[in-house]
Design a protein around this motif. Structure first.
Motif, PDB file in Angstrom:
ATOM      1  N   GLN A 103      -5.678   1.621  -0.371  1.00  0.00           N
ATOM      2  CA  GLN A 103      -4.738   0.531  -0.585  1.00  0.00           C
ATOM      3  C   GLN A 103      -5.312  -0.322  -1.697  1.00  0.00           C
ATOM      4  O   GLN A 103      -6.482  -0.716  -1.649  1.00  0.00           O
ATOM      5  N   ARG A 105      -5.134  -3.611  -4.363  1.00  0.00           N
ATOM      6  CA  ARG A 105      -4.637  -4.967  -4.568  1.00  0.00           C
ATOM      7  C   ARG A 105      -3.596  -4.903  -5.679  1.00  0.00           C
ATOM      8  O   ARG A 105      -3.849  -4.381  -6.765  1.00  0.00           O
ATOM      9  N   GLN A 106      -2.408  -5.401  -5.418  1.00  0.00           N
ATOM     10  CA  GLN A 106      -1.284  -5.229  -6.335  1.00  0.00           C
ATOM     11  C   GLN A 106      -1.416  -6.028  -7.629  1.00  0.00           C
ATOM     12  O   GLN A 106      -0.793  -5.690  -8.623  1.00  0.00           O
ATOM     13  N   VAL A 107      -2.230  -7.066  -7.629  1.00  0.00           N
ATOM     14  CA  VAL A 107      -2.354  -7.922  -8.811  1.00  0.00           C
ATOM     15  C   VAL A 107      -2.909  -7.157 -10.008  1.00  0.00           C
ATOM     16  O   VAL A 107      -2.379  -7.215 -11.104  1.00  0.00           O
ATOM     17  N   ASP A 134      -1.674   3.578  -1.744  1.00  0.00           N
ATOM     18  CA  ASP A 134      -1.356   3.460  -3.162  1.00  0.00           C
ATOM     19  C   ASP A 134      -1.970   4.579  -3.999  1.00  0.00           C
ATOM     20  O   ASP A 134      -1.413   4.965  -5.022  1.00  0.00           O
ATOM     21  N   GLN A 158     -13.663  -2.835  -7.462  1.00  0.00           N
ATOM     22  CA  GLN A 158     -12.811  -4.018  -7.490  1.00  0.00           C
ATOM     23  C   GLN A 158     -11.350  -3.584  -7.524  1.00  0.00           C
ATOM     24  O   GLN A 158     -10.952  -2.747  -8.332  1.00  0.00           O
ATOM     25  N   GLY A 159     -10.562  -4.129  -6.612  1.00  0.00           N
ATOM     26  CA  GLY A 159      -9.150  -3.787  -6.522  1.00  0.00           C
ATOM     27  C   GLY A 159      -8.823  -2.920  -5.322  1.00  0.00           C
ATOM     28  O   GLY A 159      -7.682  -2.838  -4.901  1.00  0.00           O
ATOM     29  N   GLU A 161      -8.665  -2.448  -1.570  1.00  0.00           N
ATOM     30  CA  GLU A 161      -8.674  -3.300  -0.382  1.00  0.00           C
ATOM     31  C   GLU A 161      -9.103  -2.550   0.867  1.00  0.00           C
ATOM     32  O   GLU A 161      -9.769  -3.103   1.734  1.00  0.00           O
ATOM     33  N   ARG A 162      -8.704  -1.268   0.949  1.00  0.00           N
ATOM     34  CA  ARG A 162      -8.982  -0.510   2.164  1.00  0.00           C
ATOM     35  C   ARG A 162      -8.942   0.968   1.848  1.00  0.00           C
ATOM     36  O   ARG A 162      -8.222   1.405   0.963  1.00  0.00           O
TER      37      ARG A 162
END
Length: 196
Positions: A103, A105-107, A134, A158-159, A161-162
């Protein structure tokens, strides 16, 4: 002797830049990226990757220049992506294969994550996917303990999440593309069959 051909509006001549073949399938004419000779050539190289261009031409019953031109065109169009050896990670000591669903991070998006994942040698494939995750990564490790190290590296990116990981127990169907080649090339009429 001079060759002449009639080309209907919108149709590409066989010698034009559009080298796709046209074949009929259930009454429809389909544009295909390869023809039957391309399929036979790919099948031969899949079965015997070290065979040379001259030997290919002999076995396929076509001129050496035809084989070379076909290989160049297939490579240029991305149908053939390389001629390198196929490596078995297990033979290098990486006996564990796993799939990690990430998963993200969408940012930041997928691209920065993919760039960082590419720096981890044990990540041998990464795909953006639909569904609950994702990205899907195919990863290898030397052992289950080593797999934990690889997963830790992945979740430190970085980015990410899981991560959810599934270990492959066996590979009953290895990665293959020859069935797609057979389908895209259509039925063979002459020469060796499209089988390894």
């Amino acid at each position: 002797m001079r060759l002449a051909a009639r080309v209907t509006a919108g149709a590409a001549a066989p010698w034009s830049g559009d080298s796709r073949s046209r074949r009929k399938d259930e009454g429809r004419v389909l544009d295909t990226p390869i023809d039957e000779l391309d399929g036979r050539l790919i099948a031969l190289l899949t079965a015997e990757p070290r065979v040379g261009v001259l030997e290919c031409s002999r076995r396929l019953g076509v001129a050496r220049g035809t084989v070379q031109a076909r290989l160049d065109r297939l490579a240029q169009r991305g149908v053939i992506r390389g001629f390198g050896p196929e490596i078995d990670p297990a033979a290098l000591g990486y006996d564990v294969t796993a799939f990690a669903t990430l998963q993200i991070r969408q940012v930041g998006g997928h691209d920065p994550v993919a760039e960082r994942l590419a720096e981890i040698p044990e990540v041998i494939e990464a795909h953006t996917i639909t569904g609950s995750g994702d990205m899907l990564c195919r990863i290898v490790a030397r052992s289950n303990r080593d797999l934990q190290r690889v997963i830790d590296q992945i979740v430190d990116v970085q980015g990410v999440e899981r991560a959810s990981t599934t270990i492959a127990l066996a590979t009953p169907v290895r990665q293959r593309t020859l069935p797609l080649v057979r389908s895209a090339a259509g039925p063979t009429r002459t020469g060796p069959a499209l089988s390894p």
